[in-house]
Design a protein around this motif. Structure first.
Motif, mmCIF file in Angstrom:
data_model
loop_
_atom_site.group_PDB
_atom_site.id
_atom_site.type_symbol
_atom_site.label_atom_id
_atom_site.label_comp_id
_atom_site.label_asym_id
_atom_site.label_seq_id
_atom_site.Cartn_x
_atom_site.Cartn_y
_atom_site.Cartn_z
ATOM 1 N N MET A 1 32.109 -3.097 -69.778
ATOM 2 C CA MET A 1 31.633 -3.825 -68.617
ATOM 3 C C MET A 1 31.762 -2.929 -67.390
ATOM 4 N N ASP A 2 30.689 -2.820 -66.647
ATOM 5 C CA ASP A 2 30.678 -2.009 -65.424
ATOM 6 C C ASP A 2 31.024 -2.898 -64.229
ATOM 7 N N LEU A 3 32.248 -2.792 -63.751
ATOM 8 C CA LEU A 3 32.681 -3.657 -62.649
ATOM 9 C C LEU A 3 31.953 -3.350 -61.347
ATOM 10 N N ASP A 4 31.375 -2.153 -61.210
ATOM 11 C CA ASP A 4 30.588 -1.839 -60.013
ATOM 12 C C ASP A 4 29.293 -2.641 -59.968
ATOM 13 N N GLU A 5 28.917 -3.229 -61.095
ATOM 14 C CA GLU A 5 27.712 -4.047 -61.166
ATOM 15 C C GLU A 5 27.909 -5.388 -60.461
ATOM 16 N N TYR A 6 29.158 -5.846 -60.327
ATOM 17 C CA TYR A 6 29.460 -7.150 -59.737
ATOM 18 C C TYR A 6 29.958 -6.978 -58.313
ATOM 19 N N LEU A 7 29.342 -7.709 -57.380
ATOM 20 C CA LEU A 7 29.666 -7.586 -55.968
ATOM 21 C C LEU A 7 30.033 -8.936 -55.381
ATOM 22 N N THR A 8 31.057 -8.948 -54.526
ATOM 23 C CA THR A 8 31.350 -10.137 -53.733
ATOM 24 C C THR A 8 30.343 -10.210 -52.583
ATOM 25 N N THR A 9 30.338 -11.328 -51.891
ATOM 26 C CA THR A 9 29.441 -11.468 -50.739
ATOM 27 C C THR A 9 29.716 -10.378 -49.708
ATOM 28 N N LYS A 10 30.989 -10.098 -49.433
ATOM 29 C CA LYS A 10 31.340 -9.057 -48.463
ATOM 30 C C LYS A 10 30.851 -7.682 -48.918
ATOM 31 N N GLN A 11 30.938 -7.409 -50.216
ATOM 32 C CA GLN A 11 30.458 -6.128 -50.734
ATOM 33 C C GLN A 11 28.939 -6.026 -50.641
ATOM 34 N N VAL A 12 28.246 -7.135 -50.880
ATOM 35 C CA VAL A 12 26.782 -7.129 -50.735
ATOM 36 C C VAL A 12 26.420 -6.759 -49.305
ATOM 37 N N VAL A 13 27.064 -7.407 -48.342
ATOM 38 C CA VAL A 13 26.779 -7.144 -46.927
ATOM 39 C C VAL A 13 27.124 -5.703 -46.566
ATOM 40 N N SER A 14 28.186 -5.173 -47.137
ATOM 41 C CA SER A 14 28.578 -3.792 -46.874
ATOM 42 C C SER A 14 27.572 -2.799 -47.455
ATOM 43 N N ASP A 15 27.125 -3.062 -48.693
ATOM 44 C CA ASP A 15 26.203 -2.146 -49.373
ATOM 45 C C ASP A 15 24.757 -2.310 -48.922
ATOM 46 N N TYR A 16 24.412 -3.500 -48.458
ATOM 47 C CA TYR A 16 23.045 -3.812 -48.012
ATOM 48 C C TYR A 16 23.139 -4.422 -46.619
ATOM 49 N N PRO A 17 23.256 -3.600 -45.574
ATOM 50 C CA PRO A 17 23.556 -4.115 -44.227
ATOM 51 C C PRO A 17 22.464 -4.991 -43.607
#
Length: 68
Positions: free
Chosen positions: A1-17
């Protein structure tokens, strides 16, 4: 399982501003936006691949202008 594939809401906002937390919450509420799911009843996660798929759909649906 690739844990980098799963993002929290905060991580989504960080990675996709161009997303913000409030908009993502609203989209979840009305059933639009990138697919998400919950773990343990309250932790919201997004698959990176679902965000990319959703963005590609948005691009396809809204592209205007001439051919490259």
């Amino acid at each position: 399982m690739d844990l980098d594939e799963y993002l929290t809401t905060k991580q989504v906002v960080s990675d996709y501003p161009f997303f913000n937390e409030g908009t993502l919450r609203y989209w979840r509420h009305v059933g639009t936006g990138p697919a998400s799911f919950t773990v343990g009843g309250k932790k919201v996660l997004y698959r990176r691949s679902e965000i990319e798929r959703w963005l590609a759909q948005q691009e396809q649906a809204t592209t205007r202008g001439g051919a490259a």
